[in-house]
Design a protein around this motif. Structure first.
Motif, mmCIF file in Angstrom:
data_model
loop_
_atom_site.group_PDB
_atom_site.id
_atom_site.type_symbol
_atom_site.label_atom_id
_atom_site.label_comp_id
_atom_site.label_asym_id
_atom_site.label_seq_id
_atom_site.Cartn_x
_atom_site.Cartn_y
_atom_site.Cartn_z
ATOM 1 N N ILE A 1 122.550 13.023 111.373
ATOM 2 C CA ILE A 1 122.797 11.743 112.044
ATOM 3 C C ILE A 1 124.173 11.736 112.697
ATOM 4 O O ILE A 1 124.318 11.360 113.866
ATOM 5 N N ASP A 2 125.200 12.187 111.962
ATOM 6 C CA ASP A 2 126.555 12.228 112.526
ATOM 7 C C ASP A 2 126.600 13.074 113.793
ATOM 8 O O ASP A 2 127.251 12.706 114.778
ATOM 9 N N ALA A 3 125.908 14.216 113.760
ATOM 10 C CA ALA A 3 125.937 15.127 114.909
ATOM 11 C C ALA A 3 125.209 14.556 116.118
ATOM 12 O O ALA A 3 125.539 14.890 117.258
ATOM 13 N N ASN A 4 124.224 13.693 115.878
ATOM 14 C CA ASN A 4 123.396 13.198 116.980
ATOM 15 C C ASN A 4 123.847 11.860 117.549
ATOM 16 O O ASN A 4 123.385 11.475 118.623
ATOM 17 N N ILE A 5 124.714 11.149 116.849
ATOM 18 C CA ILE A 5 125.144 9.841 117.365
ATOM 19 C C ILE A 5 126.530 9.891 117.988
ATOM 20 O O ILE A 5 127.075 8.860 118.372
ATOM 21 N N THR A 6 127.091 11.094 118.090
ATOM 22 C CA THR A 6 128.404 11.239 118.718
ATOM 23 C C THR A 6 128.269 11.946 120.061
ATOM 24 O O THR A 6 127.332 12.720 120.285
ATOM 25 N N GLU A 7 129.195 11.684 120.931
ATOM 26 C CA GLU A 7 129.246 12.302 122.251
ATOM 27 C C GLU A 7 130.548 13.075 122.398
ATOM 28 O O GLU A 7 131.535 12.785 121.709
ATOM 29 N N PRO A 8 130.564 14.085 123.285
ATOM 30 C CA PRO A 8 131.815 14.814 123.510
ATOM 31 C C PRO A 8 132.953 13.865 123.889
ATOM 32 O O PRO A 8 132.781 12.975 124.715
ATOM 33 N N GLY A 9 134.085 14.039 123.223
ATOM 34 C CA GLY A 9 135.241 13.202 123.514
ATOM 35 C C GLY A 9 135.364 11.988 122.620
ATOM 36 O O GLY A 9 136.401 11.305 122.640
ATOM 37 N N ASP A 10 134.323 11.697 121.821
ATOM 38 C CA ASP A 10 134.406 10.560 120.905
ATOM 39 C C ASP A 10 135.487 10.807 119.860
ATOM 40 O O ASP A 10 135.613 11.906 119.323
ATOM 41 N N LYS A 11 136.245 9.782 119.554
ATOM 42 C CA LYS A 11 137.270 9.897 118.527
ATOM 43 C C LYS A 11 136.631 9.784 117.144
ATOM 44 O O LYS A 11 135.707 9.005 116.941
ATOM 45 N N TYR A 12 137.141 10.555 116.184
ATOM 46 C CA TYR A 12 136.556 10.571 114.852
ATOM 47 C C TYR A 12 136.571 9.195 114.190
ATOM 48 O O TYR A 12 135.634 8.817 113.488
ATOM 49 N N GLU A 13 137.636 8.442 114.446
ATOM 50 C CA GLU A 13 137.724 7.138 113.797
ATOM 51 C C GLU A 13 136.690 6.150 114.344
ATOM 52 O O GLU A 13 136.458 5.090 113.761
ATOM 53 N N LYS A 14 136.062 6.505 115.456
ATOM 54 C CA LYS A 14 135.014 5.658 116.031
ATOM 55 C C LYS A 14 133.622 6.029 115.528
ATOM 56 O O LYS A 14 132.630 5.417 115.939
ATOM 57 N N LEU A 15 133.548 7.026 114.648
ATOM 58 C CA LEU A 15 132.251 7.441 114.123
ATOM 59 C C LEU A 15 131.614 6.274 113.361
ATOM 60 O O LEU A 15 132.221 5.728 112.447
ATOM 61 N N PRO A 16 130.395 5.875 113.738
ATOM 62 C CA PRO A 16 129.782 4.704 113.099
ATOM 63 C C PRO A 16 129.476 4.937 111.617
ATOM 64 O O PRO A 16 129.325 6.074 111.150
ATOM 65 N N GLU A 17 129.395 3.864 110.887
ATOM 66 C CA GLU A 17 128.963 3.916 109.501
ATOM 67 C C GLU A 17 127.506 4.382 109.455
ATOM 68 O O GLU A 17 126.721 4.082 110.360
#
Length: 339
Positions: free
Chosen positions: A110-126
């Motif tokens: 889920i973490d790998a699929n809901i992030t985009e290149p350049g997204d900041k780690y602190e913006k990773l959704p719960e």
């Protein structure tokens, strides 16, 4: 309503109606149809997470996610809420299917699929991975088990907002969760506590449109199983070197769109046997098919029996059966002669 008198189903569909009558929400194929409805998913998540104001914004059932190597996982239910949290709900009757490492894999996928290149780690959704299990897989007799990372030395939470929850459906008390788990075990919607779930279950079990939808789903599942069995059989014949690729394609009646990938599979199998690197593959795909690279404990005779059974359930119009013969006895005779 006695739907069995409303539809001119043949024997196979009569068996489907009997199966449908006994379906529960603990049966994942039925569960995923019921929880395609956002309001049903909201009810489920509000009770499990104890968040009365949770608002689901999007929901998908049988949702495929892939990692960089091409291995995929099919999530029973995948949803997002108004805080952009990602929520995966899995229904497992088998204890093995609720393995902790599977929960870990789903969480990382889920973490790998809901992030985009350049997204900041602190913006990773719960994120939440929730397993609803038929048995108490944790064995402590509790209705809920929350798994969150913590710092061993201090006992403080790690704060990565990644959550894994196990729900024990054996606890069916008078709490909101216990009443929900009771509903998951019911075959008759009249016995259910939550009207929104009962209405949805009743639709698929009694309404003409809902019953037709479920019967079509069961038919598609049979066709998919038969196709996968045929492809697996063809790949195993390649591994054993029983015939040419063209010959195997002719024997199995796989169409060109299905046999073309076998060329790459055959090349990579030979490379693997020689200890060589696999041929380059398309981005996002695995160079070695999982079904080919995995160990083969079953004898091919067992595969033939499975193939024969699957073939019997294929409709004549199916892609993998271009109206040749209802039962490939010659196919099986060929196989036994090549043992």
């Amino acid at each position: 309503m006695d739907v069995s008198n409303r539809f001119p189903y043949n024997r196979k569909h009569e068996e489907d109606l009997k199966r449908l009558k006994n379906f529960r929400l603990l049966d994942d194929d039925f569960c995923t149809k019921v929880f395609e409805d956002i309001e049903c998913v909201e009810l489920l998540l509000r009770i499990i997470l104890k968040k009365d104001n949770l608002k689901v914004t999007e929901v998908h059932s049988q949702y495929n996610m892939k990692n960089l190597q091409g291995r995929s996982a099919r999530l029973d239910i995948f949803a997002t809420d108004d805080t952009e949290a990602a929520l995966n709900v899995e229904v497992q009757r088998s204890d093995q299917g609720a393995n902790p490492r599977r929960a870990r894999y789903h969480s990382s996928l889920i973490d790998a699929n809901i992030t985009e290149p350049g997204d900041k780690y602190e913006k990773l959704p719960e994120s939440y991975v929730i397993f609803i299990t038929e048995n108490d897989v944790m064995g402590a007799g509790l209705p809920l088990y929350h798994i969150n990372r913590s710092v061993e030395e201090t006992g403080n939470g790690f704060g990565d907002d990644s959550h894994i929850i196990y729900v024990n459906s054996q606890i069916q008390d008078e709490t909101a969760l216990g009443r929900l788990m009771h509903d998951f075990s019911c075959t008759d919607p009249s016995d259910m506590n939550y009207k929104i779930l009962a209405d949805r279950v009743r639709f698929f079990k009694s309404d003409e449109e809902g019953v037709l939808t479920m019967c079509q789903m069961l038919e598609e599942m049979r066709n998919e199983t038969a196709l996968e069995t045929t492809k697996e059989f063809a790949l195993r014949l390649i591994i054993r070197g029983k015939d040419t690729l063209e010959g195997i394609a002719e024997i199995t009646d796989l169409p060109p769109c299905r046999t073309e990938p076998l060329k790459r599979d055959k090349e990579n199998i030979n490379r693997q046997r020689k200890g060589e690197a696999p041929a380059p593959s398309k981005p996002g795909t695995s160079p070695f098919p999982i079904s080919v690279c995995a160990p083969y404990p079953l004898p091919l005779r067992s595969v033939v029996r499975a193939f024969r059974s699957a073939w019997q359930s294929l409709p004549v119009s199916a892609e993998v059966l271009p109206a040749r013969t209802p039962c490939p006895s010659s196919f099986c005779s060929y196989f036994y002669s090549r043992q």
